[in-house]
Design a protein around this motif. Structure first.
Motif, mmCIF file in Angstrom:
data_model
loop_
_atom_site.group_PDB
_atom_site.id
_atom_site.type_symbol
_atom_site.label_atom_id
_atom_site.label_comp_id
_atom_site.label_asym_id
_atom_site.label_seq_id
_atom_site.Cartn_x
_atom_site.Cartn_y
_atom_site.Cartn_z
ATOM 1 N N UNK A 33 129.637 46.629 -77.061
ATOM 2 C CA UNK A 33 129.841 46.586 -75.619
ATOM 3 C C UNK A 33 129.509 47.939 -75.017
ATOM 4 N N UNK A 34 129.275 47.996 -73.700
ATOM 5 C CA UNK A 34 128.863 49.257 -73.073
ATOM 6 C C UNK A 34 129.860 50.391 -73.258
ATOM 7 N N UNK A 35 131.156 50.058 -73.446
ATOM 8 C CA UNK A 35 132.161 51.113 -73.544
ATOM 9 C C UNK A 35 132.525 51.459 -74.979
ATOM 10 N N UNK A 36 131.793 50.909 -75.954
ATOM 11 C CA UNK A 36 132.005 51.336 -77.339
ATOM 12 C C UNK A 36 130.712 51.133 -78.126
ATOM 13 N N UNK A 37 130.312 52.169 -78.856
ATOM 14 C CA UNK A 37 129.054 52.158 -79.600
ATOM 15 C C UNK A 37 129.362 52.201 -81.091
ATOM 16 N N UNK A 38 128.749 51.302 -81.854
ATOM 17 C CA UNK A 38 128.933 51.269 -83.300
ATOM 18 C C UNK A 38 127.919 52.224 -83.924
ATOM 19 N N UNK A 39 128.397 53.336 -84.456
ATOM 20 C CA UNK A 39 127.506 54.342 -85.037
ATOM 21 C C UNK A 39 127.115 53.976 -86.464
ATOM 22 N N UNK A 40 128.035 53.386 -87.208
ATOM 23 C CA UNK A 40 127.742 52.903 -88.557
ATOM 24 C C UNK A 40 128.806 51.880 -88.921
ATOM 25 N N UNK A 41 128.475 50.987 -89.841
ATOM 26 C CA UNK A 41 129.455 49.992 -90.258
ATOM 27 C C UNK A 41 129.018 49.360 -91.572
ATOM 28 N N UNK A 42 129.989 48.737 -92.233
ATOM 29 C CA UNK A 42 129.732 48.065 -93.504
ATOM 30 C C UNK A 42 130.721 46.910 -93.646
ATOM 31 N N UNK A 43 130.213 45.748 -94.003
ATOM 32 C CA UNK A 43 131.040 44.567 -94.273
ATOM 33 C C UNK A 43 130.758 44.108 -95.691
ATOM 34 N N UNK A 44 131.823 43.997 -96.503
ATOM 35 C CA UNK A 44 131.666 43.543 -97.882
ATOM 36 C C UNK A 44 132.627 42.394 -98.159
ATOM 37 N N UNK A 45 132.133 41.411 -98.891
ATOM 38 C CA UNK A 45 132.944 40.268 -99.322
ATOM 39 C C UNK A 45 132.910 40.211 -100.843
ATOM 40 N N UNK A 46 134.081 40.115 -101.456
ATOM 41 C CA UNK A 46 134.150 39.948 -102.910
ATOM 42 C C UNK A 46 135.001 38.732 -103.232
ATOM 43 N N UNK A 47 134.462 37.812 -104.073
ATOM 44 C CA UNK A 47 133.104 37.798 -104.635
ATOM 45 C C UNK A 47 132.061 37.524 -103.558
ATOM 46 N N UNK A 48 130.842 37.914 -103.834
ATOM 47 C CA UNK A 48 129.751 37.775 -102.869
ATOM 48 C C UNK A 48 129.636 36.325 -102.411
#
Length: 268
Positions: free
Chosen positions: A28-43
């Motif tokens: 959204x305009x009022x928050x910027x995602x600079x980096x992120x990671x989503x992991x699910x185990x087990x894949x």
């Protein structure tokens, strides 16, 4: 303000169960995602959904057995502006079409049941931002933050009677009172800095002066330290995990820290 947010959720599923999850920060305009990671185990294969209008993101999957979901992100939410007392209330004819549903009663916030009370309690307060701030003051004065008083099916009516609850209960009642004053209001799930104990936080937004303003009826966390995840009519629309069958929460860890504070600790 730059914030590190993380969520680690471990759940047990007795059989193959379809789920919808909302734990990723919204774009959204009022928050910027600079980096992120989503992991699910087990894949596991995921279906990704993103709302182009709100920037909210959800994923769908079928889980079985023990599953761990981990999300980490660095977010810059700038300098979030707090609601001013003089924010102008719109006539309904001025509102954008997508805002109109948030004037209406919903399952957990039946605002039509609060019309008489809200109009009588707040009629001497100027319309707009001042009136919303008066609602927040009323909630702070008349509600106690107490675990165990409410449950997943508790509505704003029940919270009004009990005068106690947790963040979702404060928000449901605040939304009901605000809508009863003819101001659009919507529920919001968020990561929140300084929330004790750390958890997903339920707050809400109101529409004044041509934009949405984030408010926290519990006053447990600073609005400028929040990261928006999802929004909707009430808690039914913003649940972080929705499953077709019952599942068991085995562990949940949520953390939110200032990125500059983390950097200072590492340097030390």
């Amino acid at each position: 303000m730059k914030l590190n947010v993380s969520a680690t959720l471990t759940y047990g599923f007795g059989s193959a169960t379809q789920v919808i999850a909302a734990i990723e920060a919204a774009r959204s305009p009022d928050q910027t995602i600079l980096s992120e990671e989503l992991r699910i185990w087990p894949d596991t294969a995921l279906i990704r959904d993103e709302d182009g209008a709100t920037g909210e993101r959800r994923f769908r999957a079928a889980f079985s057995g023990q599953v761990q979901i981990t999300y980490r992100a660095l977010i810059d939410n700038g300098e979030r502006t707090l609601l001013p007392r003089d924010a102008r209330q719109h006539d309904w004819s001025e509102l954008p079409q997508d805002v109109l549903p948030y004037l209406l009663p919903s399952r957990f916030s039946p605002s039509d049941e609060f019309m008489r009370f809200a109009q009588r309690e707040f009629r001497t307060v100027p319309t707009g931002g001042a009136r919303v701030l008066a609602v927040l003051d009323w909630l702070h004065t008349h509600l106690d933050y107490v675990h165990g008083v409410s449950h997943a099916m508790t509505t704003a009516e029940q919270t009004f009677i009990d005068r106690a609850g947790v963040c979702r209960d404060f928000s449901h009642l605040g939304i009901a009172l605000t809508r009863a004053l003819n101001i659009p209001a919507r529920a919001v799930s968020a990561y929140a800095l300084d929330l004790d104990p750390p958890d997903f936080h339920a707050v809400y937004e109101i529409y004044l002066d041509g934009r949405w303003w984030l408010v926290d009826p519990t006053r447990l966390a600073p609005v400028e330290g929040m990261v928006r995840i999802a929004s909707g009519r009430d808690a039914a629309d913003i649940a972080f995990l929705t499953s077709e069958y019952n599942c068991q929460c085995l562990n949940q860890v949520i953390t939110v820290t200032r990125a500059d504070a983390d950097a200072g600790q590492q340097a030390a």
